[in-house]
Scaffold this active site. Structure first.
Site, PDB file in Angstrom:
ATOM      1  N   HIS A 206      -1.802  12.595   2.195  1.00 16.15           N
ATOM      2  CA  HIS A 206      -0.946  13.775   2.058  1.00 16.15           C
ATOM      3  C   HIS A 206      -1.669  14.858   1.260  1.00 16.15           C
ATOM      4  O   HIS A 206      -2.347  14.557   0.278  1.00 16.15           O
ATOM      5  CB  HIS A 206       0.338  13.422   1.305  1.00 16.15           C
ATOM      6  CG  HIS A 206       1.241  12.472   2.026  1.00 16.15           C
ATOM      7  ND1 HIS A 206       2.309  12.895   2.780  1.00 16.15           N
ATOM      8  CD2 HIS A 206       1.237  11.120   2.111  1.00 16.15           C
ATOM      9  CE1 HIS A 206       2.922  11.843   3.292  1.00 16.15           C
ATOM     10  NE2 HIS A 206       2.296  10.747   2.891  1.00 16.15           N
TER      11      HIS A 206
ATOM     12  N   HIS B 187      -3.000   7.859   6.588  1.00 16.28           N
ATOM     13  CA  HIS B 187      -3.018   9.309   6.360  1.00 16.28           C
ATOM     14  C   HIS B 187      -3.096   9.581   4.876  1.00 16.28           C
ATOM     15  O   HIS B 187      -2.715   8.750   4.054  1.00 16.28           O
ATOM     16  CB  HIS B 187      -1.765   9.979   6.951  1.00 16.28           C
ATOM     17  CG  HIS B 187      -0.491   9.448   6.381  1.00 16.28           C
ATOM     18  ND1 HIS B 187       0.134   8.341   6.870  1.00 16.28           N
ATOM     19  CD2 HIS B 187       0.254   9.846   5.307  1.00 16.28           C
ATOM     20  CE1 HIS B 187       1.213   8.078   6.159  1.00 16.28           C
ATOM     21  NE2 HIS B 187       1.310   8.971   5.186  1.00 16.28           N
TER      22      HIS B 187
ATOM     23  N   ARG C 180       3.587   4.066  10.244  1.00 19.05           N
ATOM     24  CA  ARG C 180       2.828   5.301  10.056  1.00 19.05           C
ATOM     25  C   ARG C 180       1.341   4.992  10.141  1.00 19.05           C
ATOM     26  O   ARG C 180       0.856   4.051   9.503  1.00 19.05           O
ATOM     27  CB  ARG C 180       3.100   5.925   8.678  1.00 19.05           C
ATOM     28  CG  ARG C 180       4.506   6.345   8.355  1.00 19.05           C
ATOM     29  CD  ARG C 180       5.000   7.648   8.951  1.00 19.05           C
ATOM     30  NE  ARG C 180       4.080   8.586   9.527  1.00 19.05           N
ATOM     31  CZ  ARG C 180       3.525   9.631   8.892  1.00 19.05           C
ATOM     32  NH1 ARG C 180       3.800   9.875   7.645  1.00 19.05           N
ATOM     33  NH2 ARG C 180       2.723  10.453   9.530  1.00 19.05           N
TER      34      ARG C 180
ATOM     35  N   TYR D 142       2.312   2.634  -1.698  1.00 14.98           N
ATOM     36  CA  TYR D 142       2.255   3.727  -2.679  1.00 14.98           C
ATOM     37  C   TYR D 142       2.649   3.187  -4.055  1.00 14.98           C
ATOM     38  O   TYR D 142       3.445   2.243  -4.148  1.00 14.98           O
ATOM     39  CB  TYR D 142       3.246   4.832  -2.308  1.00 14.98           C
ATOM     40  CG  TYR D 142       2.838   5.671  -1.117  1.00 14.98           C
ATOM     41  CD1 TYR D 142       2.206   6.893  -1.284  1.00 14.98           C
ATOM     42  CD2 TYR D 142       3.107   5.245   0.179  1.00 14.98           C
ATOM     43  CE1 TYR D 142       1.841   7.671  -0.195  1.00 14.98           C
ATOM     44  CE2 TYR D 142       2.745   6.018   1.284  1.00 14.98           C
ATOM     45  CZ  TYR D 142       2.113   7.225   1.080  1.00 14.98           C
ATOM     46  OH  TYR D 142       1.753   7.993   2.169  1.00 14.98           O
TER      47      TYR D 142
ATOM     48  N   TYR E 265       1.287   1.883   7.309  1.00 17.14           N
ATOM     49  CA  TYR E 265       2.381   1.156   6.638  1.00 17.14           C
ATOM     50  C   TYR E 265       3.684   1.294   7.423  1.00 17.14           C
ATOM     51  O   TYR E 265       3.894   2.282   8.131  1.00 17.14           O
ATOM     52  CB  TYR E 265       2.557   1.647   5.198  1.00 17.14           C
ATOM     53  CG  TYR E 265       2.878   3.112   5.031  1.00 17.14           C
ATOM     54  CD1 TYR E 265       4.191   3.586   5.149  1.00 17.14           C
ATOM     55  CD2 TYR E 265       1.876   4.032   4.728  1.00 17.14           C
ATOM     56  CE1 TYR E 265       4.481   4.935   4.972  1.00 17.14           C
ATOM     57  CE2 TYR E 265       2.155   5.377   4.556  1.00 17.14           C
ATOM     58  CZ  TYR E 265       3.470   5.819   4.684  1.00 17.14           C
ATOM     59  OH  TYR E 265       3.747   7.148   4.514  1.00 17.14           O
TER      60      TYR E 265
END
Ligand code: FE2
Length: 223
Positions: free
Chosen positions: A159, A157, A154, A107, A146
């Site tokens: 969000h 995905h 995880r 991110y 990640y």
């Protein structure tokens, strides 16, 4: 003259409140039962630690960053769907916020400690509005899985936070076939997790060659 002790008044109040609650509760249950016969609310998911700190750009193309000439690395996705209420009615003018990791699982958020590289051509967030038919769409790249702790990876995905007039839903969209889906505690906490798992389909001819099409409808209670 009638007098009431504190305990009598308390009891009367409790009975009155119970009667009011029961009348609202019964009508609410009837509405819910009717509506759930058509659609099921999209399960909520955690907001997560990487909700963007700064205002999200109003863009439908996350694969480009304004002022930069390059394009984001990764599999291009055309993500589209409708925001609906439980009765299947479109939710117009809903705010749809999306944020995600890049194709290496990183991110842009300053709290992300993943050592995977940033992509200078990918900031990873956008805010959109649904149209008169409740539709939204954006172009992005497929995020990577990640690490999120010593024993947790995880699955890939995206969000979502969707805000209508009456409801707000925070959720995450996943991809069928991801090897980490089966062990992810967040995805598996969802009551109807299949509603959060999408298929990346081959793009239709009107879409960019080599890109994939992902359809993700989102259902709010009232809209
Ligand atoms: Fe995440």
């Amino acid at each position: 003259m009638a007098t009431y002790s504190v305990s009598d008044l308390g009891r009367r109040d409790i009975l009155l409140m119970a009667a009011i609650a029961a009348s609202f509760g019964l009508s609410g249950l009837a509405t819910t039962a009717r509506a759930e016969a058509s659609l099921r609310r999209t399960p909520g998911q955690i907001l997560g630690p990487f909700y963007p700190l700064s205002e999200m750009p109003q863009t439908t193309d996350l694969t480009r960053v304004p002022g930069r000439s390059g394009r984001a690395e990764g599999q291009v996705l055309n993500v589209m769907g409708k925001v609906l209420n439980l009765s299947g009615e479109p939710v117009r003018n809903a705010k749809v916020e999306v944020w995600q990791a890049n194709s290496r699982g990183r991110y842009t958020h300053p709290s992300d400690t993943n050592p995977a590289p940033l992509d200078p051509n990918f900031d990873g967030s956008a805010v959109l509005d649904t149209d008169a038919e409740g539709r939204y769409r954006f172009t992005t790249i497929k995020p990577a899985a990640y690490p999120a702790g010593p024993n947790l990876i995880r699955p890939a995905h995206i969000h979502f936070q969707v805000t209508g007039k009456n409801d707000r839903l925070v959720t995450q969209m996943y991809f069928d076939g991801d090897p980490y889906n089966s062990t992810d505690p967040f995805l598996n906490s969802a009551g109807a997790k299949q509603l959060l798992i999408t298929n990346a389909l081959d793009a239709t001819p009107d879409l960019e060659a080599g890109s994939k099409l992902v359809i993700f409808d989102i259902v709010l209670y009232k809209g």
